[in-house]
Design an enzyme around this catalytic site. Structure first.
Site, PDB file in Angstrom:
ATOM      1  CD  GLN A 101      -2.727   1.304   2.452  1.00  0.00           C
ATOM      2  OE1 GLN A 101      -2.194   1.705   3.485  1.00  0.00           O
ATOM      3  NE2 GLN A 101      -4.007   0.975   2.395  1.00  0.00           N
ATOM      4  CE1 TYR A 171      -2.069   9.287   7.060  1.00  0.00           C
ATOM      5  CE2 TYR A 171      -3.485   7.385   6.639  1.00  0.00           C
ATOM      6  CZ  TYR A 171      -2.583   8.064   7.454  1.00  0.00           C
ATOM      7  OH  TYR A 171      -2.207   7.528   8.663  1.00  0.00           O
ATOM      8  NE  ARG A 219      -8.302  -0.092   3.826  1.00  0.00           N
ATOM      9  CZ  ARG A 219      -7.992  -0.549   5.033  1.00  0.00           C
ATOM     10  NH1 ARG A 219      -6.929  -0.089   5.672  1.00  0.00           N
ATOM     11  NH2 ARG A 219      -8.729  -1.475   5.603  1.00  0.00           N
ATOM     12  N   GLY A 312      -8.094  -7.567  10.628  1.00  0.00           N
ATOM     13  CA  GLY A 312      -6.915  -6.834  11.059  1.00  0.00           C
ATOM     14  C   GLY A 312      -6.522  -7.070  12.494  1.00  0.00           C
ATOM     15  NE  ARG A 313      -6.214  -2.593  14.487  1.00  0.00           N
ATOM     16  CZ  ARG A 313      -5.136  -1.810  14.478  1.00  0.00           C
ATOM     17  NH1 ARG A 313      -4.323  -1.795  15.500  1.00  0.00           N
ATOM     18  NH2 ARG A 313      -4.866  -1.054  13.441  1.00  0.00           N
TER      19      ARG A 313
END
Length: 333
Positions: A101, A171, A219, A312-313
């Site tokens: 990414q 971002y 994304r 993810g987590r």
């Protein structure tokens, strides 16, 4: 057959199941952004056994003024390629596919991190950092497009299976898309097509560099969850444009100030976003957000909320999660 165990083919990319490890910043890189043994050990552990079909490497900065945090990975110059090649090789030996990414932080950084005043589409404070950026000139925008292009080229040269453009979590590309931070009056501001012009130019530049047979993911921050921000209707329009431009997979997230959105909880809390995007595109859609239970992942796939599931987590906290999930589904088959 289990939904999660089904293979998936999209463009040149073949995935053996629907389980994805999404990008999660580790802050383990060298100070200059190079891959080091700590990074290699981390991804060796996460990819062990090849139970994950796809591992998306944490966001990596394309040029120094786009660095988001200390010890962030870098794709900003050719000296990074050798370390990135070692990283891709390790994941491949363990049996998973992997993409990088790549990202520019825009105003979602500080002068202490980059050494320069942060930049953005407009001189508007970032909601997360309260940083007042310098508004990007057209010449500076062109430089950023080239930096994305070169970051993708390095990703391909390092042997990765594809590249993901980061356009979420407040971002730079998200800042251009969002009316909260984009107040420009030129071709990059105003209506939605102008606000995603930079995204499309980045996609076009990357395609020119890596060709059409190199998988390209994006994304997408599909909703700001803020008054006056990006709506899911905006993102449905954008998603169709990105598909037309040659994106192979859309990786859906939300929230302007990171992926945590107050009030959103539960298994797959971005499912309403991924489902809405899936309805208007024919390319696969990744859903992440709070998924910790394998049967919840199965249910979300069966309900057509997405085509791929990002965990993810749970994987961050337990490197055996994917192995246990896949084996439990195999035993039930």
């Amino acid at each position: 057959m289990s939904y999660l165990l089904k293979p998936l083919q999209t463009g040149p990319l073949t995935l053996k199941n629907r389980l994805v490890m999404p990008p999660m910043a580790t802050a383990k890189a060298d100070p200059d952004g190079k891959v080091n043994p700590s990074i290699l050990d981390y991804y060796t552990e996460k990819s062990q056994g090849g139970y994950l079909s796809l591992i998306i490497i944490e966001h990596s900065f394309i040029q120094s003024d786009g660095k988001a945090s200390d010890r962030q990975l870098s794709v900003s110059d050719d000296s990074m390629i050798q370390g990135l090649k070692e990283l891709a090789d390790i994941i491949h030996r363990n049996g998973s596919k992997t993409v990088m990414q790549i990202n520019h932080a825009g105003s979602n950084t500080t002068e202490e991190i980059t050494g320069t005043v942060p930049v953005g589409p407009s001189a508007v404070p970032h909601p997360r950092r309260q940083t007042m950026p310098n508004e990007l000139t057209l010449e500076e925008i062109a430089t950023i497009i080239r930096a994305f292009q070169n970051g993708a080229r390095r990703t391909k040269e390092a042997g990765f299976d594809g590249v993901e453009i980061h356009a979420a979590h407040g971002y730079l590309l998200h800042q251009f898309f969002s009316p909260l931070t984009n107040k420009r009056s030129d071709d990059y501001g105003g209506n939605i097509h102008n606000r995603i012009r930079l995204h499309l130019q980045v996609i076009e530049a990357i395609r020119a560099s890596v060709g059409n047979d190199f998988p390209l993911l994006l994304r997408l921050g599909a909703s700001d969850f803020r008054e006056g921000g990006i709506t899911i209707e905006d993102s449905q329009i954008a998603a169709q444009e990105f598909e037309r431009a040659g994106v192979h997979i859309l990786d859906i997230s939300g929230g302007f100030s990171g992926y945590i959105v107050p009030g959103l909880t539960g298994q797959g809390f971005f499912a309403p976003l991924s489902e809405a995007i899936k309805k208007v595109v024919s390319i696969p859609v990744i859903l992440t957000g709070g998924i910790t239970e394998v049967h919840s992942a199965e249910h979300l796939l069966s309900e057509q909320k997405a085509d791929l599931i990002g965990v993810g987590r749970a994987i961050l906290n337990d490197s055996q999660w994917a192995e246990q999930a896949i084996n439990s589904l195999r035993s039930e088959a």
